[in-house]
Design a protein around this motif. Sequence first.
Motif, PDB file in Angstrom:
ATOM      1  N   GLU A  78      42.750  25.465  33.080  1.00 50.69           N
ATOM      2  CA  GLU A  78      44.177  25.502  33.419  1.00 50.69           C
ATOM      3  C   GLU A  78      44.718  26.926  33.269  1.00 50.69           C
ATOM      4  O   GLU A  78      45.490  27.403  34.122  1.00 50.69           O
ATOM      5  CB  GLU A  78      44.958  24.544  32.522  1.00 50.69           C
ATOM      6  N   ASP A  79      44.301  27.608  32.195  1.00 51.05           N
ATOM      7  CA  ASP A  79      44.740  28.996  31.989  1.00 51.05           C
ATOM      8  C   ASP A  79      44.198  29.909  33.081  1.00 51.05           C
ATOM      9  O   ASP A  79      44.899  30.796  33.574  1.00 51.05           O
ATOM     10  CB  ASP A  79      44.271  29.500  30.617  1.00 51.05           C
ATOM     11  N   MET A  80      42.944  29.685  33.445  1.00 52.87           N
ATOM     12  CA  MET A  80      42.348  30.490  34.502  1.00 52.87           C
ATOM     13  C   MET A  80      43.064  30.272  35.831  1.00 52.87           C
ATOM     14  O   MET A  80      43.276  31.204  36.618  1.00 52.87           O
ATOM     15  CB  MET A  80      40.869  30.140  34.651  1.00 52.87           C
ATOM     16  N   THR A  81      43.449  29.041  36.098  1.00 54.74           N
ATOM     17  CA  THR A  81      44.176  28.734  37.332  1.00 54.74           C
ATOM     18  C   THR A  81      45.530  29.428  37.343  1.00 54.74           C
ATOM     19  O   THR A  81      45.949  29.993  38.363  1.00 54.74           O
ATOM     20  CB  THR A  81      44.370  27.212  37.478  1.00 54.74           C
ATOM     21  N   THR A  83      46.339  32.170  35.803  1.00 54.49           N
ATOM     22  CA  THR A  83      46.085  33.593  36.020  1.00 54.49           C
ATOM     23  C   THR A  83      45.876  33.873  37.503  1.00 54.49           C
ATOM     24  O   THR A  83      46.376  34.858  38.043  1.00 54.49           O
ATOM     25  CB  THR A  83      44.841  34.040  35.237  1.00 54.49           C
ATOM     26  N   CYS A  84      45.141  32.987  38.164  1.00 53.53           N
ATOM     27  CA  CYS A  84      44.893  33.133  39.599  1.00 53.53           C
ATOM     28  C   CYS A  84      46.207  33.103  40.378  1.00 53.53           C
ATOM     29  O   CYS A  84      46.443  33.945  41.252  1.00 53.53           O
ATOM     30  CB  CYS A  84      43.964  32.010  40.071  1.00 53.53           C
ATOM     31  N   LEU A  85      47.072  32.170  40.053  1.00 58.13           N
ATOM     32  CA  LEU A  85      48.349  32.046  40.766  1.00 58.13           C
ATOM     33  C   LEU A  85      49.255  33.245  40.496  1.00 58.13           C
ATOM     34  O   LEU A  85      49.912  33.765  41.400  1.00 58.13           O
ATOM     35  CB  LEU A  85      49.048  30.747  40.347  1.00 58.13           C
ATOM     36  N   ASP A  86      49.290  33.701  39.244  1.00 57.05           N
ATOM     37  CA  ASP A  86      50.105  34.867  38.898  1.00 57.05           C
ATOM     38  C   ASP A  86      49.595  36.127  39.605  1.00 57.05           C
ATOM     39  O   ASP A  86      50.377  36.921  40.136  1.00 57.05           O
ATOM     40  CB  ASP A  86      50.093  35.099  37.381  1.00 57.05           C
ATOM     41  N   SER A  87      48.289  36.292  39.611  1.00 57.57           N
ATOM     42  CA  SER A  87      47.706  37.483  40.225  1.00 57.57           C
ATOM     43  C   SER A  87      47.913  37.493  41.734  1.00 57.57           C
ATOM     44  O   SER A  87      48.061  38.549  42.342  1.00 57.57           O
ATOM     45  CB  SER A  87      46.206  37.551  39.919  1.00 57.57           C
ATOM     46  N   GLN A  88      47.943  36.309  42.324  1.00 57.23           N
ATOM     47  CA  GLN A  88      48.171  36.230  43.776  1.00 57.23           C
ATOM     48  C   GLN A  88      49.500  36.865  44.149  1.00 57.23           C
ATOM     49  O   GLN A  88      49.593  37.644  45.107  1.00 57.23           O
ATOM     50  CB  GLN A  88      48.150  34.771  44.224  1.00 57.23           C
ATOM     51  N   LEU A  89      50.545  36.565  43.389  1.00 55.36           N
ATOM     52  CA  LEU A  89      51.869  37.127  43.669  1.00 55.36           C
ATOM     53  C   LEU A  89      51.874  38.636  43.448  1.00 55.36           C
ATOM     54  O   LEU A  89      52.444  39.397  44.228  1.00 55.36           O
ATOM     55  CB  LEU A  89      52.911  36.447  42.773  1.00 55.36           C
ATOM     56  N   THR A  90      51.246  39.069  42.364  1.00 53.84           N
ATOM     57  CA  THR A  90      51.193  40.495  42.057  1.00 53.84           C
ATOM     58  C   THR A  90      50.467  41.266  43.146  1.00 53.84           C
ATOM     59  O   THR A  90      50.925  42.325  43.588  1.00 53.84           O
ATOM     60  CB  THR A  90      50.486  40.726  40.708  1.00 53.84           C
ATOM     61  N   PHE A  91      49.326  40.745  43.588  1.00 53.55           N
ATOM     62  CA  PHE A  91      48.544  41.444  44.606  1.00 53.55           C
ATOM     63  C   PHE A  91      49.288  41.488  45.947  1.00 53.55           C
ATOM     64  O   PHE A  91      49.209  42.477  46.676  1.00 53.55           O
ATOM     65  CB  PHE A  91      47.179  40.767  44.770  1.00 53.55           C
ATOM     66  N   LYS A  92      50.014  40.446  46.255  1.00 58.29           N
ATOM     67  CA  LYS A  92      50.793  40.435  47.489  1.00 58.29           C
ATOM     68  C   LYS A  92      51.861  41.526  47.453  1.00 58.29           C
ATOM     69  O   LYS A  92      52.064  42.262  48.435  1.00 58.29           O
ATOM     70  CB  LYS A  92      51.448  39.062  47.689  1.00 58.29           C
ATOM     71  N   SER A 360      50.803  43.799  36.228  1.00 62.78           N
ATOM     72  CA  SER A 360      50.782  42.494  35.592  1.00 62.78           C
ATOM     73  C   SER A 360      49.489  41.742  35.832  1.00 62.78           C
ATOM     74  O   SER A 360      49.029  40.994  34.986  1.00 62.78           O
ATOM     75  CB  SER A 360      51.951  41.637  36.084  1.00 62.78           C
ATOM     76  N   SER A 361      48.871  41.949  37.009  1.00 60.38           N
ATOM     77  CA  SER A 361      47.615  41.265  37.268  1.00 60.38           C
ATOM     78  C   SER A 361      46.550  41.712  36.302  1.00 60.38           C
ATOM     79  O   SER A 361      45.755  40.930  35.809  1.00 60.38           O
ATOM     80  CB  SER A 361      47.141  41.514  38.699  1.00 60.38           C
ATOM     81  N   SER A 362      46.540  43.006  36.019  1.00 65.46           N
ATOM     82  CA  SER A 362      45.536  43.537  35.097  1.00 65.46           C
ATOM     83  C   SER A 362      45.773  43.034  33.685  1.00 65.46           C
ATOM     84  O   SER A 362      44.868  42.585  33.005  1.00 65.46           O
ATOM     85  CB  SER A 362      45.566  45.062  35.120  1.00 65.46           C
ATOM     86  N   SER A 363      47.039  43.104  33.254  1.00 62.10           N
ATOM     87  CA  SER A 363      47.313  42.711  31.878  1.00 62.10           C
ATOM     88  C   SER A 363      47.148  41.225  31.658  1.00 62.10           C
ATOM     89  O   SER A 363      46.635  40.791  30.644  1.00 62.10           O
ATOM     90  CB  SER A 363      48.739  43.144  31.488  1.00 62.10           C
ATOM     91  N   SER A 364      47.574  40.418  32.637  1.00 56.86           N
ATOM     92  CA  SER A 364      47.443  38.975  32.467  1.00 56.86           C
ATOM     93  C   SER A 364      45.999  38.557  32.522  1.00 56.86           C
ATOM     94  O   SER A 364      45.545  37.726  31.753  1.00 56.86           O
ATOM     95  CB  SER A 364      48.251  38.230  33.534  1.00 56.86           C
ATOM     96  N   SER A 365      45.231  39.143  33.457  1.00 56.38           N
ATOM     97  CA  SER A 365      43.828  38.775  33.559  1.00 56.38           C
ATOM     98  C   SER A 365      43.080  39.221  32.335  1.00 56.38           C
ATOM     99  O   SER A 365      42.184  38.546  31.857  1.00 56.38           O
ATOM    100  CB  SER A 365      43.203  39.409  34.820  1.00 56.38           C
ATOM    101  N   SER A 366      43.464  40.364  31.807  1.00 58.56           N
ATOM    102  CA  SER A 366      42.746  40.895  30.655  1.00 58.56           C
ATOM    103  C   SER A 366      43.016  40.066  29.409  1.00 58.56           C
ATOM    104  O   SER A 366      42.256  40.122  28.464  1.00 58.56           O
ATOM    105  CB  SER A 366      43.154  42.345  30.411  1.00 58.56           C
ATOM    106  N   SER A 367      44.118  39.347  29.390  1.00 65.49           N
ATOM    107  CA  SER A 367      44.434  38.596  28.171  1.00 65.49           C
ATOM    108  C   SER A 367      44.151  37.116  28.305  1.00 65.49           C
ATOM    109  O   SER A 367      43.989  36.437  27.297  1.00 65.49           O
ATOM    110  CB  SER A 367      45.920  38.792  27.828  1.00 65.49           C
ATOM    111  N   SER A 368      44.082  36.576  29.540  1.00 61.95           N
ATOM    112  CA  SER A 368      43.901  35.134  29.644  1.00 61.95           C
ATOM    113  C   SER A 368      42.815  34.690  30.608  1.00 61.95           C
ATOM    114  O   SER A 368      42.444  33.526  30.597  1.00 61.95           O
ATOM    115  CB  SER A 368      45.232  34.477  30.078  1.00 61.95           C
ATOM    116  N   SER A 369      42.292  35.581  31.453  1.00 63.34           N
ATOM    117  CA  SER A 369      41.253  35.162  32.379  1.00 63.34           C
ATOM    118  C   SER A 369      40.000  34.740  31.652  1.00 63.34           C
ATOM    119  O   SER A 369      39.243  33.937  32.131  1.00 63.34           O
ATOM    120  CB  SER A 369      40.903  36.307  33.340  1.00 63.34           C
ATOM    121  N   SER A 370      39.747  35.393  30.551  1.00 62.56           N
ATOM    122  CA  SER A 370      38.517  35.030  29.830  1.00 62.56           C
ATOM    123  C   SER A 370      38.882  34.332  28.533  1.00 62.56           C
ATOM    124  O   SER A 370      38.903  34.908  27.505  1.00 62.56           O
ATOM    125  CB  SER A 370      37.711  36.280  29.549  1.00 62.56           C
TER     126      SER A 370
END
Length: 370
Positions: A78-81, A83-92, A360-370
């Motif tokens: 659920e956390d990984m999902t 992160t995916c949704l948050d990063s999608q907005l950031t990358f866009k 934000s994509s970097s910081s969020s992924s770095s703290s919750s992707s793994s």
Amino acid sequence: MKMLVFLALLGLHSAAAVIHSLKYFYTGSSQVPNFPEYMDVGMVDEVQISYCDSNTKRNEPKADWMNKVTADDPQYWEDMTQTCLDSQLTFKNNIETAKQRFNQTGDVHIYQQMYGCEWDDETGVVNGFNQYGYDGEDFIVLDLKTETWIAPKQQAVITKHKWDHKKAFKSQTKNYLTQECPDWLKKYVNYGKSSLMRTERPTLSLLQKTPSSPVSCHATGFYPHRATMFWRKDGEELHEDVEHREILPNHDGSFQMSVDLKLSSVKPEDWRKYECVFQLSGVKDDIITKLDKAVIRTNEGKTGIRSDGGSSEFPVGVVIGVVVVLLLLVAAIIGYVLWKKNKDKDGFKPANTSDTFSSSSSSSSSSSSS
């Protein structure tokens, strides 16, 4: 761009400690037909462990043993999902910002991030990396030793200045890359040790398209990817008239690689002096095949019979397999392929100026992707 390099490409021909790696590839795209606007792929030791994109909107395991992670962390997927949704907005948003900085309008554009870590299971040494690319070229890269960002493009200098002065962001990123990421990597390796730590020897073949083409020594079905292959003459490794090709994944999780030898430099009477050598990490014995016309498989159809009694025709299945593997790999990490293809073109060139990319994509992924 300082990409991680396989031990095979370093030319290490002896058994060495295993260097495990955890990598995440994030790709945002704009106006790419029939392709998700965003995707992220997780890999451990070059084996895919997770996948999420803007169409599925779910981050899911791609290795059976990754299901074990929920025993330690029930909310992991659920956390990984999220992160995916948050990063999608950031990358866009970052693609739109990049288009403005490069004075671009429509057309196809790709924004990428690759981050993660590697861990030497013998020495305990860890190394982290975090880098971004835009339209197939380096955009901004973290130098973890100096804790500063390198901006190869002038359009990224504003981002560099902005991120260099974000103390909390730098601290969080460093902590993730040097502490959290290695901790997760060790867990993943433990979950998948029966698969990741296995050893499979390859099948070696000598392939040639036409009589005037180089002879390719092709190894397939080996595991792990920590392998090297080379041609030698009279026991001495050859460096001239030899072309090493990349290690590629097979559909079954094993790997394949090739090394070509130009026959124009080989005298007919010297053929017996040449041999192809394959070495696999953790395996003491080399796998060797001699340069012999009788065993070369070609597409000429009438070049004789192999010493094992099989046909000498060039194995079309091998070629098709390589193409399929490449297509699947590109579909999974198209941004990384474009980035790698162009990484040697420009290199790092110091620049001067500014911008407002979101981290934000970097910081969020770095703290919750793994």
